[in-house]
Design a protein around this motif. Structure first.
Motif, mmCIF file in Angstrom:
data_model
loop_
_atom_site.group_PDB
_atom_site.id
_atom_site.type_symbol
_atom_site.label_atom_id
_atom_site.label_comp_id
_atom_site.label_asym_id
_atom_site.label_seq_id
_atom_site.Cartn_x
_atom_site.Cartn_y
_atom_site.Cartn_z
ATOM 1 N N GLU A 39 0.806 -1.187 0.141
ATOM 2 C CA GLU A 39 0.014 0.088 -0.021
ATOM 3 C C GLU A 39 0.745 1.343 0.060
ATOM 4 O O GLU A 39 2.086 1.276 0.450
ATOM 5 C CB GLU A 39 -0.962 -0.140 1.342
ATOM 6 C CG GLU A 39 -1.898 1.149 1.115
ATOM 7 C CD GLU A 39 -2.688 0.999 2.562
ATOM 8 O OE1 GLU A 39 -3.260 2.216 2.838
ATOM 9 O OE2 GLU A 39 -2.699 -0.129 3.093
ATOM 10 N N GLY A 40 0.423 2.428 -0.592
ATOM 11 C CA GLY A 40 1.130 3.445 -0.429
ATOM 12 C C GLY A 40 0.491 4.795 -1.206
ATOM 13 O O GLY A 40 -0.721 4.669 -1.818
ATOM 14 N N LEU A 41 0.838 5.915 -0.914
ATOM 15 C CA LEU A 41 0.088 6.915 -1.451
ATOM 16 C C LEU A 41 0.894 7.843 -2.400
ATOM 17 O O LEU A 41 2.271 7.939 -1.968
ATOM 18 C CB LEU A 41 0.022 7.996 -0.293
ATOM 19 C CG LEU A 41 -0.686 9.389 -0.599
ATOM 20 C CD1 LEU A 41 -2.337 8.790 -1.032
ATOM 21 C CD2 LEU A 41 -0.678 10.051 0.754
ATOM 22 N N LEU A 42 0.443 8.096 -3.665
ATOM 23 C CA LEU A 42 1.072 8.988 -4.634
ATOM 24 C C LEU A 42 0.683 10.253 -4.446
ATOM 25 O O LEU A 42 -0.570 10.734 -4.538
ATOM 26 C CB LEU A 42 0.546 8.412 -5.999
ATOM 27 C CG LEU A 42 1.308 6.939 -6.447
ATOM 28 C CD1 LEU A 42 0.755 6.556 -7.820
ATOM 29 C CD2 LEU A 42 2.814 7.095 -6.804
ATOM 30 N N THR A 43 1.768 11.106 -4.305
ATOM 31 C CA THR A 43 1.545 12.691 -4.039
ATOM 32 C C THR A 43 2.038 13.484 -5.303
ATOM 33 O O THR A 43 2.730 12.648 -6.287
ATOM 34 C CB THR A 43 2.244 13.030 -2.721
ATOM 35 O OG1 THR A 43 3.629 12.640 -3.211
ATOM 36 C CG2 THR A 43 1.554 12.453 -1.607
ATOM 37 N N PRO A 44 1.806 14.528 -5.480
ATOM 38 C CA PRO A 44 2.255 15.225 -6.466
ATOM 39 C C PRO A 44 3.607 15.330 -6.825
ATOM 40 O O PRO A 44 4.451 15.503 -5.972
ATOM 41 C CB PRO A 44 1.694 16.840 -6.264
ATOM 42 C CG PRO A 44 0.657 16.618 -5.323
ATOM 43 C CD PRO A 44 0.821 15.393 -4.626
ATOM 44 N N GLY A 45 3.981 14.919 -8.262
ATOM 45 C CA GLY A 45 5.342 14.924 -8.361
ATOM 46 C C GLY A 45 5.894 13.353 -8.230
ATOM 47 O O GLY A 45 7.167 13.132 -8.641
#
Length: 285
Positions: free
Chosen positions: A89-95
């Motif tokens: 699981e992970g979170l893709l943030t801007p950039g």
């Protein structure tokens, strides 16, 4: 340095994407993977998503399977959470960028972590060679601060996701297709000669402004939301248009293998494709 004209890459053709939707109704533009450009070996699909309207993306991409290729998600704006059935699981943030090797198979979801505002980015599908189609799934995931930024010329800024420019190397490693993936920002009139790996298939996609690609008589203007399929040459001359430009330049070593695909499965034979459906239905992903 002087170069003969044969060493410059040229624009073979330009095309615009087609509006479509995927997942639970996320609106996007498909640029590779359409009747006009079914693929560009080793690239199977390129989707651009970009909207300020939450209703265009809020339903996200609920659980779905993949086998036999890689998905590359590059987030420009917005936040997307991914989970898979292997416990990742992970979170893709801007950039940030996620290079997911689906390999023998996984089931994952990509759901917005925001309820309003802008969601923008790209998803690219990259084929895997026959020998790697059934490898263990893996992720290469990098936050924006892990992606090197360089300025190789005045008014030019690059983010190196994969491949190298000069001595600077992007974080993604994939020996099978040896990819180059650059996010290039050009000020108005700024010029740069982008090196391209020998023998790779390559494209450029302008997502802000307008850019001129190619040298002298062969130069072509490429507008916002246009993809340029590139031909031959070790260097691609780039110049920012009147408003400047921002574009991705992507190249990969062609696999030159048969592609048999249906939805989320990309294999080499019809038998392998049928097996993928059976394995998925029997919970073997």
């Amino acid at each position: 340095m002087s170069m003969s004209s044969q060493q410059f890459a040229t624009v073979l053709r330009t095309l615009k994407g087609m509006p479509t939707s995927d997942g639970a109704g996320v609106r996007l533009t498909r640029v590779i993977g359409t009747p006009a450009l079914p693929d560009l070996d080793p690239f199977l699909m390129l989707d651009e998503f970009g909207t300020d309207r939450a209703e265009d993306y809020i339903a996200g991409f609920p659980s779905h399977p993949h086998r036999g290729f890689e998905t590359v998600t590059y987030m420009l704006d917005g936040r997307m959470r991914h989970k898979d059935n292997h416990g990742n699981e992970g979170l893709l943030t801007p950039g940030s960028v996620q290079w997911m090797t689906a390999g023998r198979g996984l089931v994952h979801s990509e759901m917005p972590e925001q309820e309003s505002g802008r969601m923008r980015g790209f998803q690219l599908w990259v084929n895997l060679p026959a020998r790697d189609k059934m490898v263990e799934p893996r992720y290469q995931e990098y936050a924006p601060e892990r992606i090197p930024t360089v300025s190789p010329a005045r008014g030019v800024e690059l983010k190196l996701i994969a491949g190298s420019v000069g001595q600077v190397q992007g974080p993604i490693q994939q020996p099978a297709t040896d990819p180059l993936y650059l996010d290039v920002t050009l000020a108005a009139g700024a010029q740069w000669q982008c090196p391209l790996p020998e023998g790779h298939n390559a494209f450029a996609y302008v997502f802000e402004g307008e850019a001129v690609l190619g040298e002298a008589d062969a130069a072509r203007s490429v507008a916002q939301h246009e993809l340029a399929v590139l031909g031959g040459g070790a260097v691609l001359p780039l110049r920012g248009g009147e408003q400047g430009a921002r574009l991705i330049v992507v190249a990969g070593r062609p696999l030159r293998e048969p592609v048999v695909r249906h939805g989320p499965f990309v294999m080499n034979t019809r038998e392998q494709l049928m097996q993928a459906f059976i394995d998925y239905e029997q919970g073997r992903f």
